[in-house]
Design a protein around this motif. Sequence first.
Motif, short mmCIF file in Angstrom:
data_model
loop_
_atom_site.label_atom_id
_atom_site.label_comp_id
_atom_site.label_asym_id
_atom_site.label_seq_id
_atom_site.Cartn_x
_atom_site.Cartn_y
_atom_site.Cartn_z
N LEU A 272 0.94 -0.92 0.03
CA LEU A 272 0.15 0.11 -0.15
C LEU A 272 0.73 1.19 -0.21
O LEU A 272 0.51 2.44 -0.82
CB LEU A 272 -0.92 0.05 1.28
N GLU A 273 1.93 0.88 1.10
CA GLU A 273 2.60 2.21 0.76
C GLU A 273 4.14 2.72 -0.54
O GLU A 273 3.18 3.69 -0.78
CB GLU A 273 3.94 2.42 1.57
N GLU A 274 3.79 1.65 -0.68
CA GLU A 274 4.42 1.69 -2.62
C GLU A 274 3.52 2.47 -3.37
O GLU A 274 4.24 2.95 -3.91
CB GLU A 274 5.54 -0.11 -3.20
N MET A 275 3.01 1.92 -3.39
CA MET A 275 1.58 1.90 -4.64
C MET A 275 0.44 3.78 -4.36
O MET A 275 1.34 4.86 -5.18
CB MET A 275 0.42 1.43 -4.63
N VAL A 276 1.24 3.73 -3.11
CA VAL A 276 0.30 5.44 -2.68
C VAL A 276 1.76 6.54 -3.19
O VAL A 276 1.67 7.95 -3.12
CB VAL A 276 0.39 5.93 -0.72
N ALA A 277 2.87 6.31 -2.95
CA ALA A 277 4.29 6.42 -2.79
C ALA A 277 4.01 7.07 -4.50
O ALA A 277 4.96 7.70 -4.99
CB ALA A 277 5.66 6.15 -2.68
N TYR A 278 4.19 5.58 -5.56
CA TYR A 278 4.16 6.01 -7.25
C TYR A 278 2.65 6.91 -7.41
O TYR A 278 3.09 8.06 -7.85
CB TYR A 278 3.63 4.57 -7.46
N VAL A 279 1.80 6.47 -6.75
CA VAL A 279 0.70 7.45 -7.21
C VAL A 279 0.90 9.26 -6.74
O VAL A 279 0.50 9.98 -7.95
CB VAL A 279 -0.66 7.44 -6.94
N ARG A 280 1.18 9.23 -6.52
CA ARG A 280 1.72 10.97 -5.51
C ARG A 280 3.19 11.28 -6.04
O ARG A 280 2.87 12.22 -6.90
CB ARG A 280 2.69 10.81 -4.14
N ALA A 281 4.13 10.41 -6.91
CA ALA A 281 5.44 10.48 -7.16
C ALA A 281 4.62 11.27 -8.78
O ALA A 281 5.21 12.09 -9.66
CB ALA A 281 5.99 10.11 -7.71
N ASN A 282 3.18 10.91 -9.42
CA ASN A 282 3.41 10.59 -10.35
C ASN A 282 2.30 11.22 -11.01
O ASN A 282 0.89 11.63 -12.08
CB ASN A 282 2.67 9.21 -11.04
N HIS A 283 1.12 12.20 -10.37
CA HIS A 283 0.21 13.10 -10.22
C HIS A 283 -1.01 12.13 -10.35
O HIS A 283 -2.00 12.83 -11.15
CB HIS A 283 0.83 14.01 -10.87
N MET A 284 -1.80 11.30 -9.66
CA MET A 284 -3.27 10.39 -10.29
C MET A 284 -3.78 9.98 -9.10
O MET A 284 -3.61 10.28 -7.95
CB MET A 284 -1.83 9.21 -10.75
N MET A 285 -4.30 9.10 -9.18
CA MET A 285 -5.70 9.61 -8.51
C MET A 285 -5.36 8.06 -8.28
O MET A 285 -5.58 6.86 -9.16
CB MET A 285 -7.25 10.07 -9.17
N VAL A 286 -6.17 7.44 -7.22
CA VAL A 286 -6.32 5.59 -7.06
C VAL A 286 -8.46 5.45 -7.31
O VAL A 286 -8.45 5.48 -6.35
CB VAL A 286 -5.88 5.20 -5.53
N LEU A 287 -8.56 4.69 -7.65
CA LEU A 287 -10.16 4.27 -7.92
C LEU A 287 -9.83 2.24 -6.89
O LEU A 287 -8.96 1.85 -7.40
CB LEU A 287 -10.39 4.05 -8.90
N PRO A 288 -10.19 2.84 -5.75
CA PRO A 288 -9.23 1.56 -4.14
C PRO A 288 -10.59 0.21 -4.62
O PRO A 288 -11.87 0.05 -3.60
CB PRO A 288 -9.43 1.85 -2.87
N LEU A 289 -10.97 -0.55 -5.72
CA LEU A 289 -11.74 -2.57 -6.10
C LEU A 289 -11.60 -2.57 -5.13
O LEU A 289 -12.26 -3.53 -4.69
CB LEU A 289 -11.60 -2.63 -6.94
N CYS A 290 -10.28 -2.56 -4.02
CA CYS A 290 -9.36 -3.64 -3.70
C CYS A 290 -10.02 -3.42 -2.11
O CYS A 290 -9.25 -2.83 -1.31
CB CYS A 290 -8.02 -3.85 -3.67
N PRO A 291 -10.72 -4.70 -1.45
CA PRO A 291 -11.29 -4.41 0.11
C PRO A 291 -10.66 -3.71 1.06
O PRO A 291 -10.64 -3.37 1.73
CB PRO A 291 -11.78 -5.84 0.26
#
Length: 96
Positions: A58-77
């Motif tokens: 989760l931390e790695e995904m969040v860091a990637y998203v923030r570094a690439n100015h993206m948004m997250v659609l969390p379908l994963c429970p």
Amino acid sequence: METIKLELDEKKHGAFNLYVDDKKLGEMTVSIKDDVLTVYHTGVEPEAEGKGYAKKLLEEMVAYVRANHMMVLPLCPYVHAQFKRHPAEYQDIWKK
């Protein structure tokens, strides 16, 4: 020591894969379209449970998203539960 790698195919489908000593022990399956990263599933092998690997993914995904100015659609429970549990921490990247 664990290593997390984002591995995507040509359609930008893939996963953040967690390896320990070159053995894959966890993954967070994702796809990327434009500026949205969709998370479908987070899983850790049974022998690796309880070591905080899902949180590391989760931390790695969040860091990637923030570094690439993206948004997250969390379908994963798991990811959705973390976003709901800590909304202030993820409000800047949570696509509702």
